[in-house]
Design a protein around this motif. Structure first.
Motif, mmCIF file in Angstrom:
data_model
loop_
_atom_site.group_PDB
_atom_site.id
_atom_site.type_symbol
_atom_site.label_atom_id
_atom_site.label_comp_id
_atom_site.label_asym_id
_atom_site.label_seq_id
_atom_site.Cartn_x
_atom_site.Cartn_y
_atom_site.Cartn_z
ATOM 1 N N ASN A 1 -7.044 -2.381 -4.446
ATOM 2 C CA ASN A 1 -6.094 -1.454 -3.823
ATOM 3 C C ASN A 1 -6.777 -0.568 -2.799
ATOM 4 O OD1 ASN A 1 -3.847 -2.246 -5.444
ATOM 5 N ND2 ASN A 1 -4.753 -1.136 -7.132
ATOM 6 N N MET A 2 -5.988 -0.150 -1.808
ATOM 7 C CA MET A 2 -6.479 0.718 -0.745
ATOM 8 C C MET A 2 -5.563 1.936 -0.676
ATOM 9 S SD MET A 2 -6.026 0.260 3.349
ATOM 10 C CE MET A 2 -4.289 0.388 3.111
ATOM 11 N N ILE A 3 -6.163 3.112 -0.488
ATOM 12 C CA ILE A 3 -5.410 4.336 -0.282
ATOM 13 C C ILE A 3 -6.015 5.045 0.919
ATOM 14 C CG2 ILE A 3 -4.756 6.571 -1.227
ATOM 15 C CD1 ILE A 3 -5.071 5.356 -4.020
ATOM 16 N N ALA A 4 -5.167 5.421 1.880
ATOM 17 C CA ALA A 4 -5.619 6.186 3.054
ATOM 18 C C ALA A 4 -4.663 7.336 3.275
ATOM 19 C CB ALA A 4 -5.671 5.281 4.289
ATOM 20 N N SER A 5 -5.214 8.523 3.538
ATOM 21 C CA SER A 5 -4.383 9.714 3.752
ATOM 22 C C SER A 5 -4.942 10.519 4.907
ATOM 23 C CB SER A 5 -4.376 10.594 2.510
ATOM 24 O OG SER A 5 -3.792 9.927 1.430
ATOM 25 N N ARG B 1 3.992 -3.711 -2.649
ATOM 26 C CA ARG B 1 2.526 -3.762 -2.579
ATOM 27 C C ARG B 1 1.968 -2.898 -1.454
ATOM 28 N NH1 ARG B 1 3.721 -9.130 -2.799
ATOM 29 N NH2 ARG B 1 2.715 -9.478 -0.796
ATOM 30 N N LEU B 2 2.836 -2.454 -0.525
ATOM 31 C CA LEU B 2 2.423 -1.568 0.571
ATOM 32 C C LEU B 2 3.424 -0.416 0.651
ATOM 33 C CD1 LEU B 2 0.580 -0.951 2.998
ATOM 34 C CD2 LEU B 2 2.174 -2.294 4.400
ATOM 35 N N ILE B 3 2.914 0.795 0.490
ATOM 36 C CA ILE B 3 3.760 1.991 0.509
ATOM 37 C C ILE B 3 3.199 2.951 1.554
ATOM 38 C CG2 ILE B 3 4.580 3.964 -0.827
ATOM 39 C CD1 ILE B 3 4.199 2.191 -3.343
ATOM 40 N N SER B 4 4.084 3.462 2.400
ATOM 41 C CA SER B 4 3.647 4.429 3.411
ATOM 42 C C SER B 4 4.588 5.628 3.407
ATOM 43 C CB SER B 4 3.607 3.786 4.800
ATOM 44 O OG SER B 4 4.903 3.370 5.163
ATOM 45 N N ILE C 1 9.678 10.266 6.044
ATOM 46 C CA ILE C 1 10.120 8.877 5.968
ATOM 47 C C ILE C 1 9.144 8.140 5.060
ATOM 48 C CG2 ILE C 1 8.874 8.291 8.092
ATOM 49 C CD1 ILE C 1 11.130 6.254 8.655
ATOM 50 N N ARG C 2 9.685 7.320 4.172
ATOM 51 C CA ARG C 2 8.859 6.568 3.225
ATOM 52 C C ARG C 2 9.280 5.108 3.296
ATOM 53 N NH1 ARG C 2 6.114 7.327 -1.809
ATOM 54 N NH2 ARG C 2 6.470 5.581 -3.233
ATOM 55 N N GLY C 3 8.297 4.244 3.322
ATOM 56 C CA GLY C 3 8.565 2.811 3.349
ATOM 57 C C GLY C 3 7.852 2.089 2.221
ATOM 58 N N SER D 1 1.356 27.445 6.182
ATOM 59 C CA SER D 1 0.744 26.136 6.397
ATOM 60 C C SER D 1 1.829 25.239 6.944
ATOM 61 C CB SER D 1 0.227 25.538 5.087
ATOM 62 O OG SER D 1 -0.691 26.380 4.466
ATOM 63 N N ARG D 2 1.526 24.564 8.008
ATOM 64 C CA ARG D 2 2.476 23.597 8.545
ATOM 65 C C ARG D 2 1.689 22.431 9.103
ATOM 66 N NH1 ARG D 2 4.591 26.594 14.041
ATOM 67 N NH2 ARG D 2 5.745 27.886 12.648
ATOM 68 N N GLY D 3 2.307 21.268 9.047
ATOM 69 C CA GLY D 3 1.571 20.126 9.542
ATOM 70 C C GLY D 3 2.253 18.803 9.274
ATOM 71 N N VAL D 4 1.443 17.770 9.393
ATOM 72 C CA VAL D 4 1.872 16.385 9.230
ATOM 73 C C VAL D 4 1.007 15.761 8.153
ATOM 74 C CG1 VAL D 4 2.062 14.142 10.375
ATOM 75 C CG2 VAL D 4 2.478 16.241 11.668
ATOM 76 N N GLU D 5 1.613 14.951 7.320
ATOM 77 C CA GLU D 5 0.872 14.235 6.289
ATOM 78 C C GLU D 5 1.225 12.756 6.387
ATOM 79 O OE1 GLU D 5 0.619 14.054 1.436
ATOM 80 O OE2 GLU D 5 1.372 15.863 2.380
ATOM 81 N N LEU D 6 0.209 11.906 6.376
ATOM 82 C CA LEU D 6 0.399 10.461 6.433
ATOM 83 C C LEU D 6 -0.373 9.826 5.282
ATOM 84 C CD1 LEU D 6 1.314 7.809 7.815
ATOM 85 C CD2 LEU D 6 -0.762 7.959 9.208
ATOM 86 N N ASP D 7 0.315 9.030 4.480
ATOM 87 C CA ASP D 7 -0.299 8.325 3.349
ATOM 88 C C ASP D 7 0.066 6.850 3.423
ATOM 89 O OD1 ASP D 7 -1.204 10.747 1.926
ATOM 90 O OD2 ASP D 7 0.926 11.081 1.588
ATOM 91 N N ILE D 8 -0.919 6.008 3.175
ATOM 92 C CA ILE D 8 -0.690 4.560 3.096
ATOM 93 C C ILE D 8 -1.447 4.066 1.872
ATOM 94 C CG2 ILE D 8 -1.016 2.321 4.206
ATOM 95 C CD1 ILE D 8 -0.979 3.808 6.909
ATOM 96 N N ALA D 9 -0.758 3.311 1.027
ATOM 97 C CA ALA D 9 -1.385 2.744 -0.172
ATOM 98 C C ALA D 9 -0.895 1.315 -0.319
ATOM 99 C CB ALA D 9 -1.017 3.558 -1.407
#
Length: 163
Positions: A158-162, A108-111, A100-102, A142-150
């Motif tokens: 600007n802020m980037i968190a992963s 200005r805010l992407i997740s 899911i992408r928002g 490899s399996r997992g979850v990825e979360l990115d917020i920019a």
């Protein structure tokens, strides 16, 4: 040599499909001397080809939110050789992903939040008995979850968190 074809089809304003395929053909030659003390060279040749498909879907229930899923296969030739002089077969992989992408505040805010499962074969690994050579791994997953917020916190900052 590689040829890639891909198309994205917009069925409705909020529903898109993606389909693609890549064809690869690889010719490899390898010549080496197994040991400094051995005058004979070992030569080997390998030809491989492969079709790698890719499929995806994107659904946007509202303009700012995208739900997506994808499937793809990959192919990558190896250049590593075994102690007997054989070129390791090409790496092959298969990946499934849903997410899911928002996009908020006028972009200005992407997740992005994604779940993935990636399986690969024939990755070269150092031969434990002969460190100058390689052996192919059986299968790696490899399996997992990825979360990115920019986002843009303040103008020009600007802020980037992963995770």
């Amino acid at each position: 040599m590689g040829i890639y074809l891909q198309d994205q089809i917009e069925v409705f304003d909020n529903l898109k499909f993606l389909a693609g395929v890549r064809y690869d053909a690889v010719w490899q030659d390898s010549t080496f001397r197994p040991s400094f003390f051995t005058p004979d060279e070992v030569s080997n040749s390998q030809f491989t080809d492969n079709f790698s498909p890719r499929f995806g879907i994107v659904y946007q229930p509202i303009e700012e939110l995208s739900l997506y899923g994808s499937y793809s296969r990959s192919f990558f030739p190896n250049s590593a050789t075994t102690v007997s002089g054989d070129i390791i077969p090409p790496q092959q992989g298969e990946q499934f992903e849903i997410g899911i992408r928002g996009e908020f505040l006028d972009g200005r805010l992407i997740s992005n939040l994604a779940l993935f499962n990636l399986t690969r074969q024939n990755l070269p690994t150092t031969d434990p008995d002969n460190p100058q050579f390689s052996i192919p791994t059986g299968e790696q997953r490899s399996r997992g979850v990825e979360l990115d917020i920019a986002g843009e916190i303040l103008p020009g900052w600007n802020m980037i968190a992963s995770y």
